[in-house]
Design a protein around this motif. Structure first.
Motif, PDB file in Angstrom:
ATOM      1  N   ALA A  59       0.825  -1.209   0.000  1.00 34.18           N
ATOM      2  CA  ALA A  59       0.000   0.000   0.000  1.00 34.18           C
ATOM      3  C   ALA A  59       0.858   1.257   0.000  1.00 34.18           C
ATOM      4  O   ALA A  59       0.530   2.252  -0.642  1.00 34.18           O
ATOM      5  N   HIS A  60       1.969   1.236   0.745  1.00 35.14           N
ATOM      6  CA  HIS A  60       2.825   2.422   0.802  1.00 35.14           C
ATOM      7  C   HIS A  60       3.414   2.734  -0.570  1.00 35.14           C
ATOM      8  O   HIS A  60       3.448   3.887  -1.011  1.00 35.14           O
ATOM      9  N   ALA A  61       3.877   1.691  -1.257  1.00 35.30           N
ATOM     10  CA  ALA A  61       4.453   1.898  -2.588  1.00 35.30           C
ATOM     11  C   ALA A  61       3.408   2.434  -3.557  1.00 35.30           C
ATOM     12  O   ALA A  61       3.689   3.293  -4.388  1.00 35.30           O
ATOM     13  N   LYS A  62       2.185   1.935  -3.425  1.00 36.21           N
ATOM     14  CA  LYS A  62       1.112   2.399  -4.307  1.00 36.21           C
ATOM     15  C   LYS A  62       0.827   3.879  -4.058  1.00 36.21           C
ATOM     16  O   LYS A  62       0.582   4.651  -4.987  1.00 36.21           O
ATOM     17  N   THR A  63       0.874   4.292  -2.797  1.00 38.14           N
ATOM     18  CA  THR A  63       0.635   5.696  -2.465  1.00 38.14           C
ATOM     19  C   THR A  63       1.714   6.577  -3.076  1.00 38.14           C
ATOM     20  O   THR A  63       1.437   7.634  -3.640  1.00 38.14           O
ATOM     21  N   LEU A  64       2.984   6.119  -2.987  1.00 39.75           N
ATOM     22  CA  LEU A  64       4.079   6.882  -3.569  1.00 39.75           C
ATOM     23  C   LEU A  64       3.942   6.977  -5.090  1.00 39.75           C
ATOM     24  O   LEU A  64       4.232   8.010  -5.690  1.00 39.75           O
ATOM     25  N   ARG A  65       3.499   5.880  -5.703  1.00 38.31           N
ATOM     26  CA  ARG A  65       3.389   5.839  -7.166  1.00 38.31           C
ATOM     27  C   ARG A  65       2.226   6.669  -7.680  1.00 38.31           C
ATOM     28  O   ARG A  65       2.358   7.457  -8.617  1.00 38.31           O
ATOM     29  N   ASP A  66       1.039   6.500  -7.051  1.00 43.83           N
ATOM     30  CA  ASP A  66      -0.171   7.117  -7.575  1.00 43.83           C
ATOM     31  C   ASP A  66      -0.506   8.463  -6.932  1.00 43.83           C
ATOM     32  O   ASP A  66      -1.338   9.208  -7.445  1.00 43.83           O
ATOM     33  N   GLY A  67       0.106   8.757  -5.802  1.00 45.49           N
ATOM     34  CA  GLY A  67      -0.193  10.012  -5.120  1.00 45.49           C
ATOM     35  C   GLY A  67      -1.394   9.927  -4.204  1.00 45.49           C
ATOM     36  O   GLY A  67      -1.694  10.875  -3.489  1.00 45.49           O
ATOM     37  N   VAL A  68      -2.117   8.817  -4.221  1.00 48.74           N
ATOM     38  CA  VAL A  68      -3.253   8.595  -3.312  1.00 48.74           C
ATOM     39  C   VAL A  68      -3.169   7.174  -2.778  1.00 48.74           C
ATOM     40  O   VAL A  68      -2.583   6.297  -3.396  1.00 48.74           O
ATOM     41  N   SER A  69      -3.765   6.980  -1.618  1.00 47.03           N
ATOM     42  CA  SER A  69      -3.750   5.653  -1.016  1.00 47.03           C
ATOM     43  C   SER A  69      -5.038   4.913  -1.355  1.00 47.03           C
ATOM     44  O   SER A  69      -5.960   5.473  -1.951  1.00 47.03           O
ATOM     45  N   GLY A  70      -5.086   3.663  -0.959  1.00 48.34           N
ATOM     46  CA  GLY A  70      -6.314   2.887  -1.154  1.00 48.34           C
ATOM     47  C   GLY A  70      -7.242   3.059   0.036  1.00 48.34           C
ATOM     48  O   GLY A  70      -7.853   2.093   0.499  1.00 48.34           O
ATOM     49  N   ILE A  71      -7.334   4.288   0.527  1.00 44.55           N
ATOM     50  CA  ILE A  71      -8.127   4.588   1.725  1.00 44.55           C
ATOM     51  C   ILE A  71      -9.091   5.723   1.439  1.00 44.55           C
ATOM     52  O   ILE A  71      -8.740   6.711   0.790  1.00 44.55           O
ATOM     53  N   ILE A  72     -10.297   5.584   1.940  1.00 47.84           N
ATOM     54  CA  ILE A  72     -11.273   6.675   1.920  1.00 47.84           C
ATOM     55  C   ILE A  72     -11.479   7.128   3.355  1.00 47.84           C
ATOM     56  O   ILE A  72     -11.693   6.311   4.254  1.00 47.84           O
ATOM     57  N   GLY A  73     -11.384   8.420   3.587  1.00 47.22           N
ATOM     58  CA  GLY A  73     -11.581   8.965   4.924  1.00 47.22           C
ATOM     59  C   GLY A  73     -13.057   9.162   5.228  1.00 47.22           C
ATOM     60  O   GLY A  73     -13.834   9.535   4.350  1.00 47.22           O
ATOM     61  N   PHE A  74     -13.436   8.875   6.458  1.00 45.35           N
ATOM     62  CA  PHE A  74     -14.819   9.087   6.911  1.00 45.35           C
ATOM     63  C   PHE A  74     -14.737   9.890   8.205  1.00 45.35           C
ATOM     64  O   PHE A  74     -14.297   9.393   9.233  1.00 45.35           O
ATOM     65  N   LEU A  75     -15.140  11.155   8.144  1.00 45.30           N
ATOM     66  CA  LEU A  75     -15.053  12.053   9.287  1.00 45.30           C
ATOM     67  C   LEU A  75     -16.459  12.419   9.744  1.00 45.30           C
ATOM     68  O   LEU A  75     -17.244  12.982   8.980  1.00 45.30           O
ATOM     69  N   GLY A  76     -16.801  12.076  10.989  1.00 45.88           N
ATOM     70  CA  GLY A  76     -18.153  12.340  11.484  1.00 45.88           C
ATOM     71  C   GLY A  76     -18.135  13.039  12.821  1.00 45.88           C
ATOM     72  O   GLY A  76     -17.157  12.942  13.571  1.00 45.88           O
ATOM     73  N   ASP A  77     -19.233  13.758  13.141  1.00 47.19           N
ATOM     74  CA  ASP A  77     -19.290  14.460  14.418  1.00 47.19           C
ATOM     75  C   ASP A  77     -19.636  13.509  15.562  1.00 47.19           C
ATOM     76  O   ASP A  77     -18.919  13.413  16.544  1.00 47.19           O
ATOM     77  N   ALA A  78     -20.757  12.795  15.431  1.00 47.75           N
ATOM     78  CA  ALA A  78     -21.122  11.832  16.482  1.00 47.75           C
ATOM     79  C   ALA A  78     -21.733  10.588  15.871  1.00 47.75           C
ATOM     80  O   ALA A  78     -22.453   9.860  16.538  1.00 47.75           O
ATOM     81  N   VAL A  79     -21.425  10.362  14.598  1.00 47.23           N
ATOM     82  CA  VAL A  79     -22.025   9.239  13.890  1.00 47.23           C
ATOM     83  C   VAL A  79     -21.616   7.899  14.485  1.00 47.23           C
ATOM     84  O   VAL A  79     -22.435   7.006  14.688  1.00 47.23           O
ATOM     85  N   ALA A  80     -20.346   7.753  14.805  1.00 49.96           N
ATOM     86  CA  ALA A  80     -19.858   6.458  15.277  1.00 49.96           C
ATOM     87  C   ALA A  80     -20.417   6.077  16.640  1.00 49.96           C
ATOM     88  O   ALA A  80     -20.428   4.918  17.014  1.00 49.96           O
ATOM     89  N   THR A  81     -20.887   7.076  17.410  1.00 48.97           N
ATOM     90  CA  THR A  81     -21.388   6.791  18.752  1.00 48.97           C
ATOM     91  C   THR A  81     -22.908   6.827  18.823  1.00 48.97           C
ATOM     92  O   THR A  81     -23.481   6.764  19.900  1.00 48.97           O
ATOM     93  N   THR A  82     -23.570   6.953  17.684  1.00 55.55           N
ATOM     94  CA  THR A  82     -25.025   6.979  17.649  1.00 55.55           C
ATOM     95  C   THR A  82     -25.510   5.647  17.098  1.00 55.55           C
ATOM     96  O   THR A  82     -25.291   5.347  15.928  1.00 55.55           O
ATOM     97  N   PRO A  83     -26.166   4.825  17.920  1.00 53.76           N
ATOM     98  CA  PRO A  83     -26.489   3.454  17.511  1.00 53.76           C
ATOM     99  C   PRO A  83     -27.215   3.353  16.175  1.00 53.76           C
ATOM    100  O   PRO A  83     -26.797   2.616  15.295  1.00 53.76           O
TER     101      PRO A  83
END
Length: 347
Positions: A59-83
């Motif tokens: 994965a690290h080599a792919k990030t260096l080669r392509d400029g992006v990783s195989g990861i999508i970020g998910f940023l939430g305010d209280a989503v993870a703690t709301t059942p």
């Protein structure tokens, strides 16, 4: 005597040797490179060798080669703690995994300093995109840092109309709930909302607009005496339902703009020795799994399509389209249980 360096695992060269192809062929097959044409047999040999050897891409080599990783970020305010909202993450993660991507989830609890730090850390991983999620549907200010990376606002809308958004169709949901009560024969249908219209909260405004549209289509007036504005909690549901059900001309049905409000309405009916749905039919909104199915009788309600919204947000990122202010509204399905029946007598 120097120790030999331990191997970190099978290499692409090992996969090529096992499959009887060149290393370049392995790379093209595994990365699904456009324009590369290989027979199904060749692709299968490579995949079989990968599975047999337990090969993992770097994965690290792919990030260096392509400029992006195989990861999508998910940023939430209280989503993870709301059942009941955790399904958003489930849907996003499921869709990301289908394309071989991982979901990096960070929960900020609404803390702006933590949000900035989390976003900086996330962007340092060269994520392929960011899903910016909120616990409830509202218009919000998107961090400036998101404008430099493919991003989608989830379960809310970008106040500045710069990023695409995926959110529930609140008005259609309010219409569906009210229409369901009208179709059961009710003509005195009340509504207990979760906020004032002045709040401009999309859920409150949209659900009220759906309620009024359904009544208007049925040739019925929208009576202020049948509308109450609470704050979405059980106590408000109880107090407003008590007020409505003890009026001179009480409603035969109540549309509660969330399930907690409906729970309070159930308690008011019980206090007045009225039955649900025999004396009053009730419809909620959210399909909160820890509540709606467990009321007696089970609550008929509208389901927020969290899994579908999570999936759709990731799909928009994967489309790699130019940023736009489009707001994609998703249908909230009606979940029928046993809290609605026809009125006892014609109003």
């Amino acid at each position: 005597m120097p120790r030999s360096r331990p191997r970190s695992g099978p290499t692409m060269h090992d996969v090529a040797a096992a499959a009887g192809v060149s290393q370049a062929t392995v790379s093209l097959v595994l990365n699904s490179a456009s324009g590369s044409r290989f027979s199904a047999e060749t692709r299968q040999r490579v995949q079989d060798a990968v599975e047999q050897l337990g090969y993992r891409t770097n994965a690290h080599a792919k990030t260096l080669r392509d400029g992006v990783s195989g990861i999508i970020g998910f940023l939430g305010d209280a989503v993870a703690t709301t059942p009941f909202a955790g399904k958003i993450i489930e849907g996003a993660q499921e869709r990301a995994w289908e394309d071989g991507l991982l979901l990096l989830t960070m929960n900020t609890g609404g803390d702006k300093a933590l949000e900035r730090a989390s976003l900086d850390s996330m962007l340092s991983y060269k994520v392929a995109g960011v899903v910016y999620a909120a616990m409830y549907h509202r218009r919000l200010d998107v961090p400036d840092a998101l404008h430099g990376v493919p991003s989608v606002v989830l379960n809310s809308q970008d106040r500045d109309h710069k990023l695409p958004s995926v959110a529930p169709d609140e008005e259609l949901g309010g219409y569906t709930a009210t229409r369901h009560l009208l179709d059961a024969g009710h003509r005195r249908v009340a509504m207990i909302n979760i906020e004032s219209l002045e709040s401009e909260l999309p859920a409150a405004v949209g659900r009220f607009n759906g309620y009024t549209r359904a009544l208007t289509e049925a040739g019925l007036p929208v009576k202020p005496s049948l509308v109450r504005f609470g704050t979405g909690n059980e106590l408000d549901g109880f107090n407003h339902a008590m007020d409505l059900l003890t009026a001179e001309h009480p409603p035969t049905a109540i549309f509660c703009a969330n399930d907690r409000t409906a729970w309070g309405a159930y308690q008011a009916a019980s206090e007045l020795r009225l039955t649900v749905p025999g004396d009053v039919s009730i419809v909620g909104f959210d399909n909160q799994e820890t509540l709606a199915p467990h009321l007696r009788p089970g609550l008929t309600t509208l389901e927020l399509p969290f899994i579908e919204m999570g999936r759709r947000a990731v799909e928009l990122l994967l489309q790699d389209a130019e940023p736009s202010a489009q707001v994609e509204l998703m249908t909230c399905p009606l979940i029928e249980r046993n809290s609605v029946t026809h009125p006892k007598e014609k109003p």
